[in-house]
Enzyme design. Sequence first.
Site, PDB file in Angstrom:
ATOM      1  N   ALA A   1     -30.673 -10.035 -27.767  1.00  0.00           N
ATOM      2  CA  ALA A   1     -29.366 -10.709 -27.794  1.00  0.00           C
ATOM      3  C   ALA A   1     -28.834 -10.785 -29.224  1.00  0.00           C
ATOM      4  O   ALA A   1     -27.642 -10.562 -29.472  1.00  0.00           O
ATOM      5  CB  ALA A   1     -29.493 -12.114 -27.202  1.00  0.00           C
TER       6      ALA A   1
ATOM      7  N   SER B   1     -30.222  -2.484 -33.430  1.00  0.00           N
ATOM      8  CA  SER B   1     -31.459  -1.987 -32.813  1.00  0.00           C
ATOM      9  C   SER B   1     -31.103  -1.277 -31.508  1.00  0.00           C
ATOM     10  O   SER B   1     -30.035  -1.525 -30.926  1.00  0.00           O
ATOM     11  CB  SER B   1     -32.353  -3.195 -32.511  1.00  0.00           C
ATOM     12  OG  SER B   1     -33.367  -2.869 -31.580  1.00  0.00           O
TER      13      SER B   1
ATOM     14  N   TYR C   1     -34.376 -11.529 -29.352  1.00  0.00           N
ATOM     15  CA  TYR C   1     -34.202 -10.453 -30.330  1.00  0.00           C
ATOM     16  C   TYR C   1     -33.090  -9.503 -29.877  1.00  0.00           C
ATOM     17  O   TYR C   1     -32.181  -9.167 -30.650  1.00  0.00           O
ATOM     18  CB  TYR C   1     -35.523  -9.700 -30.484  1.00  0.00           C
ATOM     19  CG  TYR C   1     -35.472  -8.540 -31.438  1.00  0.00           C
ATOM     20  CD1 TYR C   1     -35.533  -8.748 -32.814  1.00  0.00           C
ATOM     21  CD2 TYR C   1     -35.369  -7.227 -30.967  1.00  0.00           C
ATOM     22  CE1 TYR C   1     -35.492  -7.683 -33.701  1.00  0.00           C
ATOM     23  CE2 TYR C   1     -35.327  -6.157 -31.850  1.00  0.00           C
ATOM     24  CZ  TYR C   1     -35.394  -6.382 -33.213  1.00  0.00           C
ATOM     25  OH  TYR C   1     -35.340  -5.323 -34.090  1.00  0.00           O
TER      26      TYR C   1
HETATM   27  N1  LIG Z   1     -39.120  -1.100 -36.880  1.00  0.00           N
HETATM   28  C1  LIG Z   1     -38.287  -0.763 -35.902  1.00  0.00           C
HETATM   29  O1  LIG Z   1     -38.586   0.118 -35.052  1.00  0.00           O
HETATM   30  C2  LIG Z   1     -36.942  -1.442 -35.808  1.00  0.00           C
HETATM   31  C3  LIG Z   1     -36.117  -1.083 -34.727  1.00  0.00           C
HETATM   32  C4  LIG Z   1     -34.865  -1.668 -34.627  1.00  0.00           C
HETATM   33  C5  LIG Z   1     -34.433  -2.562 -35.568  1.00  0.00           C
HETATM   34  N2  LIG Z   1     -35.247  -2.916 -36.606  1.00  0.00           N
HETATM   35  C6  LIG Z   1     -34.724  -3.881 -37.553  1.00  0.00           C
HETATM   36  O2  LIG Z   1     -34.921  -3.413 -38.878  1.00  0.00           O
HETATM   37  C7  LIG Z   1     -34.932  -4.535 -39.760  1.00  0.00           C
HETATM   38  C8  LIG Z   1     -36.133  -4.416 -40.667  1.00  0.00           C
HETATM   39  O3  LIG Z   1     -37.316  -4.545 -39.884  1.00  0.00           O
HETATM   40  P1  LIG Z   1     -38.634  -3.718 -40.187  1.00  0.00           P
HETATM   41  O4  LIG Z   1     -38.951  -2.944 -38.977  1.00  0.00           O
HETATM   42  O5  LIG Z   1     -38.502  -3.038 -41.493  1.00  0.00           O
HETATM   43  O6  LIG Z   1     -39.718  -4.891 -40.239  1.00  0.00           O
HETATM   44  P2  LIG Z   1     -40.240  -5.783 -41.441  1.00  0.00           P
HETATM   45  O7  LIG Z   1     -40.864  -6.961 -40.817  1.00  0.00           O
HETATM   46  O8  LIG Z   1     -41.063  -4.922 -42.344  1.00  0.00           O
HETATM   47  O9  LIG Z   1     -38.927  -6.205 -42.257  1.00  0.00           O
HETATM   48  C9  LIG Z   1     -38.213  -7.395 -42.056  1.00  0.00           C
HETATM   49  C10 LIG Z   1     -37.919  -8.008 -43.411  1.00  0.00           C
HETATM   50  O10 LIG Z   1     -37.053  -9.144 -43.229  1.00  0.00           O
HETATM   51  C11 LIG Z   1     -37.554 -10.208 -44.013  1.00  0.00           C
HETATM   52  N3  LIG Z   1     -37.105 -11.492 -43.472  1.00  0.00           N
HETATM   53  C12 LIG Z   1     -37.528 -12.106 -42.331  1.00  0.00           C
HETATM   54  N4  LIG Z   1     -36.906 -13.269 -42.173  1.00  0.00           N
HETATM   55  C13 LIG Z   1     -36.048 -13.406 -43.218  1.00  0.00           C
HETATM   56  C14 LIG Z   1     -35.137 -14.402 -43.596  1.00  0.00           C
HETATM   57  N5  LIG Z   1     -34.966 -15.526 -42.878  1.00  0.00           N
HETATM   58  N6  LIG Z   1     -34.409 -14.228 -44.727  1.00  0.00           N
HETATM   59  C15 LIG Z   1     -34.585 -13.115 -45.485  1.00  0.00           C
HETATM   60  N7  LIG Z   1     -35.446 -12.135 -45.175  1.00  0.00           N
HETATM   61  C16 LIG Z   1     -36.172 -12.277 -44.050  1.00  0.00           C
HETATM   62  C17 LIG Z   1     -39.066 -10.037 -43.940  1.00  0.00           C
HETATM   63  O11 LIG Z   1     -39.753 -10.773 -44.941  1.00  0.00           O
HETATM   64  C18 LIG Z   1     -39.200  -8.527 -44.092  1.00  0.00           C
HETATM   65  O12 LIG Z   1     -39.228  -8.141 -45.446  1.00  0.00           O
HETATM   66  C19 LIG Z   1     -34.940  -5.784 -38.878  1.00  0.00           C
HETATM   67  O13 LIG Z   1     -33.648  -6.326 -38.791  1.00  0.00           O
HETATM   68  C20 LIG Z   1     -35.381  -5.233 -37.535  1.00  0.00           C
HETATM   69  O14 LIG Z   1     -34.923  -6.024 -36.479  1.00  0.00           O
HETATM   70  C21 LIG Z   1     -36.492  -2.371 -36.752  1.00  0.00           C
END
Ligand SMILES: NC(=O)c1ccc[n+]([C@@H]2O[C@H](COP(=O)([O-])OP(=O)(O)OC[C@H]3O[C@@H](n4cnc5c(N)ncnc54)[C@H](O)[C@@H]3O)[C@@H](O)[C@H]2O)c1
Length: 248
Positions: free
Chosen positions: A156, A141, A154
């Site tokens: 960290a 991220s 988050y």
């Molecule tokens: N959206 C953003 O701007 C952004 C920015 C930086 C990083 N991210 C990262 O991208 C990744 C995806 O996030 P997103 O934005 O698509 O949000 P999201 O909430 O749609 O996706 C997260 C997914 O992880 C799954 N999940 C949560 N806990 C879990 C576990 N213990 N075991 C298995 N699956 C689990 C959730 O059910 C969900 O499907 C994450 O790692 C997030 O930190 C997102």
Amino acid sequence: MERFENKVVFLTGGATGIGEATAKKMASEGASLYIVDVDKSELEKTAQECRGFGANVEFEICDVSHEDEVSGSIKNMLDSFGKVNVVVNVAGIQLWHHTSDHPTPDFERTLAVNLTGTFLVCRESIPYLLKTKGSIVNVSSTTALAGIPYSAAYAASKAGVLALTKSLAVEYAKKGLQVNCVNPGGIKTAMTRMPPIDNIDMDLLLRQNPLTPFVEPEAVAGLIAYLASDEGRHINGEHVRIDGAALA
Ligand SMILES: NC(=O)c1ccc[n+]([C@@H]2O[C@H](COP(=O)([O-])OP(=O)(O)OC[C@H]3O[C@@H](n4cnc5c(N)ncnc54)[C@H](O)[C@@H]3O)[C@@H](O)[C@H]2O)c1
């Protein structure tokens, strides 16, 4: 030839958002997929949509923070497909707190899912990825690169994912393994909704916002697919910021 023809991809967090978009992207380019998540109904939908591209898809409920569930899912994937070429660690959570009030269980849970989960999936899959000279793409991220308020755990955890990525790349590059991470910011998913906490300083919160509007998760899916494909093969141990110039 499609970029993921004859490739088996193990992907976590595939139910929604970036994981869902990445699964569909790879399915549309010929991948066989083993998708895991904790959200059963959304995971089923993703799997169905991937099958709509003609992809061979298996899915399973797996909490990536649980060692036994991760090792079980990797084993089940190998039973189903016999090999793995690509591992994509997308599963993640973000729990918002003012740090002075941050409950320890929420800090630990965030690290358990985002960092330990990524580590466990890497550890369990590396022996099989070495056989195929495969590729890992982890989702870090922008918060690993610059501070964010109300999300210390988050940030960290995502900095940990970045360091884990580079360490694995160095440790295994000579054996043919490729390990990279992406650092998204400003992607339209459930995670980027307004934080559900009081007394927010909006200037601080918006500090890392992109200079352009938030984009759909497909933008990150395209980058992940590139890194995991043969086209991105010589990129190793790299982190790639994808944030609309927020941290440029
Ligand atoms: N959206 C953003 O701007 C952004 C920015 C930086 C990083 N991210 C990262 O991208 C990744 C995806 O996030 P997103 O934005 O698509 O949000 P999201 O909430 O749609 O996706 C997260 C997914 O992880 C799954 N999940 C949560 N806990 C879990 C576990 N213990 N075991 C298995 N699956 C689990 C959730 O059910 C969900 O499907 C994450 O790692 C997030 O930190 C997102």
